[in-house]
Motif scaffolding. Structure first.
Motif, PDB file in Angstrom:
ATOM      1  N   SER A  11      87.571 -21.531 109.404  1.00 46.41           N
ATOM      2  CA  SER A  11      86.770 -20.417 109.883  1.00 46.41           C
ATOM      3  C   SER A  11      85.686 -20.058 108.870  1.00 46.41           C
ATOM      4  N   SER A  12      84.691 -19.341 109.351  1.00 43.45           N
ATOM      5  CA  SER A  12      83.616 -18.951 108.447  1.00 43.45           C
ATOM      6  C   SER A  12      84.004 -17.678 107.699  1.00 43.45           C
ATOM      7  N   PRO A  13      83.419 -17.475 106.524  1.00 42.00           N
ATOM      8  CA  PRO A  13      83.758 -16.291 105.733  1.00 42.00           C
ATOM      9  C   PRO A  13      83.306 -15.006 106.423  1.00 42.00           C
ATOM     10  N   ALA A  14      83.993 -13.914 106.128  1.00 45.08           N
ATOM     11  CA  ALA A  14      83.590 -12.609 106.646  1.00 45.08           C
ATOM     12  C   ALA A  14      82.348 -12.112 105.913  1.00 45.08           C
ATOM     13  N   LYS A  74      79.854 -12.965 101.991  1.00 50.73           N
ATOM     14  CA  LYS A  74      79.684 -13.694 100.736  1.00 50.73           C
ATOM     15  C   LYS A  74      78.712 -12.915  99.867  1.00 50.73           C
ATOM     16  N   THR A 129      83.513 -15.167  97.875  1.00 48.66           N
ATOM     17  CA  THR A 129      83.632 -15.338  99.308  1.00 48.66           C
ATOM     18  C   THR A 129      84.802 -14.499  99.792  1.00 48.66           C
ATOM     19  N   TRP A 142      87.316 -13.531 102.873  1.00 47.88           N
ATOM     20  CA  TRP A 142      87.895 -14.092 104.100  1.00 47.88           C
ATOM     21  C   TRP A 142      88.669 -13.013 104.843  1.00 47.88           C
ATOM     22  N   ARG A 143      88.488 -12.951 106.151  1.00 50.91           N
ATOM     23  CA  ARG A 143      89.246 -12.036 107.004  1.00 50.91           C
ATOM     24  C   ARG A 143      90.405 -12.822 107.592  1.00 50.91           C
ATOM     25  N   ASN A 144      91.596 -12.319 107.401  1.00 44.10           N
ATOM     26  CA  ASN A 144      92.806 -12.979 107.885  1.00 44.10           C
ATOM     27  C   ASN A 144      93.509 -12.046 108.853  1.00 44.10           C
ATOM     28  N   TYR A 155      92.380  -9.023 103.910  1.00 43.77           N
ATOM     29  CA  TYR A 155      91.243  -9.747 103.354  1.00 43.77           C
ATOM     30  C   TYR A 155      91.664 -10.448 102.064  1.00 43.77           C
ATOM     31  N   SER A 156      91.104 -11.614 101.837  1.00 41.49           N
ATOM     32  CA  SER A 156      91.329 -12.341 100.586  1.00 41.49           C
ATOM     33  C   SER A 156      89.969 -12.735 100.015  1.00 41.49           C
ATOM     34  N   SER A 205      87.751 -15.346  97.237  1.00 38.83           N
ATOM     35  CA  SER A 205      87.682 -16.582  96.455  1.00 38.83           C
ATOM     36  C   SER A 205      86.457 -16.531  95.547  1.00 38.83           C
TER      37      SER A 205
END
Length: 90
Positions: free
Chosen positions: A2-5, A7, A16, A18-20, A28-29, A31
Motif C-alpha cells: 500500500s502507499s504511505p499515508a 511522507k 514515511t 503508514w496507516r494500518n 500508525y507506524s 519508517s
C-alpha cells in the motif's frame, strides 16, 4: 504494497508514515530513512543514521508525531460520525 499515508522530507532524510488497520482499529507506524547515492549513481535508502543526521531526524519524527496526532483526532471524529449515523438508521 500500500502507499504511505504521509511522507515528510528534509534533505536526504525522510520519515514515511503508514496507516494500518485491523478489526481492533487503526494505528500508525513510522519508517525513518536516509537516502544516499551508491558509486554507480543509483539512489539507495538506509535506516542507518550518522551523527549529523540525528537532530534533523528528531525534528522530522516530531513532525510525524504531530501529524499522526491530528490524524488520530480526525479518525476518531469520523468514527463517531459513522456510529451516530448508524444509530439514527436503526
Amino acid at each position: 504494497m500500500s502507499s504511505p499515508a504521509h511522507k515528510i522530507r528534509f534533505g536526504n532524510l525522510s520519515v514515511t508514515i503508514w496507516r494500518n488497520s485491523s478489526e481492533k482499529g487503526v494505528w500508525y507506524s513510522v519508517s525513518p530513512s536516509r537516502s544516499y547515492k551508491k558509486g554507480d549513481e543509483t539512489w539507495k535508502e538506509t535506516d542507518s543514521l550518522g551523527f549529523d543526521d540525528l537532530l534533523p531526524m528528531a525534528k522530522l519524527l516530531d513532525q510525524a508525531h504531530s501529524w499522526i496526532g491530528k490524524q488520530m483526532q480526525a479518525d476518531a471524529k469520523a468514527r463517531k460520525a459513522r456510529e451516530e449515523a448508524n444509530a439514527e438508521a436503526e
